[in-house]
Design a protein around this motif. Sequence first.
Motif, PDB file in Angstrom:
ATOM      1  N   ILE A  15       0.856  -1.189   0.000  1.00  0.00           N
ATOM      2  CA  ILE A  15       0.000   0.000   0.000  1.00  0.00           C
ATOM      3  C   ILE A  15       0.894   1.241   0.000  1.00  0.00           C
ATOM      4  CG2 ILE A  15      -1.740   1.298   1.265  1.00  0.00           C
ATOM      5  CD1 ILE A  15      -2.662  -1.434   2.431  1.00  0.00           C
ATOM      6  N   LYS A  16       0.693   2.106  -0.973  1.00  0.00           N
ATOM      7  CA  LYS A  16       1.500   3.320  -1.093  1.00  0.00           C
ATOM      8  C   LYS A  16       0.759   4.558  -0.616  1.00  0.00           C
ATOM      9  CE  LYS A  16       4.542   1.719  -4.742  1.00  0.00           C
ATOM     10  NZ  LYS A  16       4.081   0.473  -5.284  1.00  0.00           N
ATOM     11  N   LYS A  17      -0.576   4.559  -0.740  1.00  0.00           N
ATOM     12  CA  LYS A  17      -1.361   5.730  -0.365  1.00  0.00           C
ATOM     13  C   LYS A  17      -2.803   5.303  -0.146  1.00  0.00           C
ATOM     14  CE  LYS A  17      -2.872  10.154  -2.249  1.00  0.00           C
ATOM     15  NZ  LYS A  17      -2.914  11.010  -3.443  1.00  0.00           N
ATOM     16  N   PHE A  33      -5.425  -1.702   6.935  1.00  0.00           N
ATOM     17  CA  PHE A  33      -4.843  -1.139   5.716  1.00  0.00           C
ATOM     18  C   PHE A  33      -3.970   0.048   6.094  1.00  0.00           C
ATOM     19  CE2 PHE A  33      -8.736  -3.200   4.378  1.00  0.00           C
ATOM     20  CZ  PHE A  33      -8.359  -3.859   3.220  1.00  0.00           C
ATOM     21  N   ASN A  34      -2.657  -0.161   6.143  1.00  0.00           N
ATOM     22  CA  ASN A  34      -1.723   0.893   6.504  1.00  0.00           C
ATOM     23  C   ASN A  34      -0.710   1.082   5.385  1.00  0.00           C
ATOM     24  OD1 ASN A  34      -2.697   1.360   9.231  1.00  0.00           O
ATOM     25  ND2 ASN A  34      -1.901  -0.674   9.680  1.00  0.00           N
ATOM     26  N   VAL A  35      -0.282   2.325   5.172  1.00  0.00           N
ATOM     27  CA  VAL A  35       0.719   2.622   4.155  1.00  0.00           C
ATOM     28  C   VAL A  35       1.987   1.837   4.481  1.00  0.00           C
ATOM     29  CG1 VAL A  35       2.147   4.438   3.146  1.00  0.00           C
ATOM     30  CG2 VAL A  35      -0.254   4.896   3.669  1.00  0.00           C
ATOM     31  N   GLY A  36       2.515   1.145   3.485  1.00  0.00           N
ATOM     32  CA  GLY A  36       3.690   0.310   3.677  1.00  0.00           C
ATOM     33  C   GLY A  36       3.348  -1.139   3.971  1.00  0.00           C
ATOM     34  N   GLY A  37       2.084  -1.408   4.263  1.00  0.00           N
ATOM     35  CA  GLY A  37       1.652  -2.770   4.560  1.00  0.00           C
ATOM     36  C   GLY A  37       1.341  -3.554   3.300  1.00  0.00           C
ATOM     37  N   ALA A  38       1.331  -4.862   3.426  1.00  0.00           N
ATOM     38  CA  ALA A  38       1.051  -5.737   2.289  1.00  0.00           C
ATOM     39  C   ALA A  38      -0.436  -6.050   2.207  1.00  0.00           C
ATOM     40  CB  ALA A  38       1.841  -7.028   2.425  1.00  0.00           C
ATOM     41  N   VAL A  39      -0.934  -6.143   0.972  1.00  0.00           N
ATOM     42  CA  VAL A  39      -2.328  -6.508   0.728  1.00  0.00           C
ATOM     43  C   VAL A  39      -2.369  -7.385  -0.516  1.00  0.00           C
ATOM     44  CG1 VAL A  39      -2.778  -4.400  -0.593  1.00  0.00           C
ATOM     45  CG2 VAL A  39      -4.681  -5.619   0.412  1.00  0.00           C
ATOM     46  N   THR A  40      -3.181  -8.440  -0.455  1.00  0.00           N
ATOM     47  CA  THR A  40      -3.319  -9.360  -1.578  1.00  0.00           C
ATOM     48  C   THR A  40      -4.795  -9.489  -1.931  1.00  0.00           C
ATOM     49  OG1 THR A  40      -1.429 -10.624  -0.766  1.00  0.00           O
ATOM     50  CG2 THR A  40      -2.829 -11.708  -2.384  1.00  0.00           C
ATOM     51  N   VAL A  41      -5.130  -9.309  -3.207  1.00  0.00           N
ATOM     52  CA  VAL A  41      -6.509  -9.496  -3.664  1.00  0.00           C
ATOM     53  C   VAL A  41      -6.748 -10.995  -3.786  1.00  0.00           C
ATOM     54  CG1 VAL A  41      -8.152  -9.087  -5.525  1.00  0.00           C
ATOM     55  CG2 VAL A  41      -6.541  -7.302  -4.896  1.00  0.00           C
ATOM     56  N   ILE A  42      -7.773 -11.492  -3.086  1.00  0.00           N
ATOM     57  CA  ILE A  42      -8.121 -12.910  -3.119  1.00  0.00           C
ATOM     58  C   ILE A  42      -9.143 -13.175  -4.222  1.00  0.00           C
ATOM     59  CG2 ILE A  42      -9.116 -14.837  -1.807  1.00  0.00           C
ATOM     60  CD1 ILE A  42      -6.421 -13.874  -0.708  1.00  0.00           C
ATOM     61  N   ASN A  43     -10.170 -12.313  -4.318  1.00  0.00           N
ATOM     62  CA  ASN A  43     -11.227 -12.510  -5.295  1.00  0.00           C
ATOM     63  C   ASN A  43     -12.058 -11.245  -5.408  1.00  0.00           C
ATOM     64  OD1 ASN A  43     -12.836 -13.821  -7.131  1.00  0.00           O
ATOM     65  ND2 ASN A  43     -13.500 -15.449  -5.737  1.00  0.00           N
ATOM     66  N   THR A  44     -12.837 -11.155  -6.475  1.00  0.00           N
ATOM     67  CA  THR A  44     -13.816 -10.076  -6.623  1.00  0.00           C
ATOM     68  C   THR A  44     -15.172 -10.718  -6.862  1.00  0.00           C
ATOM     69  OG1 THR A  44     -13.361  -9.905  -8.984  1.00  0.00           O
ATOM     70  CG2 THR A  44     -12.151  -8.420  -7.550  1.00  0.00           C
ATOM     71  N   LYS A  52      -6.610 -10.011   1.488  1.00  0.00           N
ATOM     72  CA  LYS A  52      -5.912 -10.553   2.652  1.00  0.00           C
ATOM     73  C   LYS A  52      -5.001  -9.462   3.189  1.00  0.00           C
ATOM     74  CE  LYS A  52      -2.518 -13.977   3.955  1.00  0.00           C
ATOM     75  NZ  LYS A  52      -1.523 -14.903   3.418  1.00  0.00           N
ATOM     76  N   VAL A  53      -5.221  -9.092   4.439  1.00  0.00           N
ATOM     77  CA  VAL A  53      -4.419  -8.071   5.105  1.00  0.00           C
ATOM     78  C   VAL A  53      -4.060  -8.610   6.487  1.00  0.00           C
ATOM     79  CG1 VAL A  53      -4.375  -5.723   6.000  1.00  0.00           C
ATOM     80  CG2 VAL A  53      -5.625  -6.212   3.920  1.00  0.00           C
ATOM     81  N   LYS A  67      -9.849   3.677  -3.483  1.00  0.00           N
ATOM     82  CA  LYS A  67      -9.138   4.693  -2.697  1.00  0.00           C
ATOM     83  C   LYS A  67      -7.775   4.201  -2.209  1.00  0.00           C
ATOM     84  CE  LYS A  67     -12.747   7.500  -2.486  1.00  0.00           C
ATOM     85  NZ  LYS A  67     -12.925   8.445  -3.542  1.00  0.00           N
ATOM     86  N   ILE A  68      -7.555   2.880  -2.296  1.00  0.00           N
ATOM     87  CA  ILE A  68      -6.294   2.282  -1.831  1.00  0.00           C
ATOM     88  C   ILE A  68      -5.368   2.160  -3.040  1.00  0.00           C
ATOM     89  CG2 ILE A  68      -5.201   0.282  -0.757  1.00  0.00           C
ATOM     90  CD1 ILE A  68      -7.965  -0.265   0.550  1.00  0.00           C
ATOM     91  N   MET A  69      -4.252   2.876  -2.998  1.00  0.00           N
ATOM     92  CA  MET A  69      -3.295   2.871  -4.102  1.00  0.00           C
ATOM     93  C   MET A  69      -2.125   1.953  -3.764  1.00  0.00           C
ATOM     94  SD  MET A  69      -4.853   4.925  -6.083  1.00  0.00           S
ATOM     95  CE  MET A  69      -3.733   5.408  -7.375  1.00  0.00           C
TER      96      MET A  69
END
Length: 70
Positions: A15-17, A33-44, A52-53, A67-69
């Motif tokens: 997460i950059k912004k 959801f924090n800047v610098g943290g990892a996030v993985t899209v599991i499904n839509t 996954k956070v 809104k999550i860049m």
Amino acid sequence: MKPLTFADIGEENIIKKIGGKQELRTHLENLGFNVGGAVTVINTIGGNVIVKVKESRIAISREMAQKIMV
């Protein structure tokens, strides 16, 4: 940088912004959801995004995900 909605499924992103109003940013930070943290899209599903956070799976709306860049 791109919105989380454009991230590939299964790919870990950093997460950059986090945009939006302060209320939304605070809510997302409380979910992990924090800047610098990892996030993985599991499904839509139906426009919602399952991510996954910090070892948790969370469903967020498409509007929030935009809104999550990463």
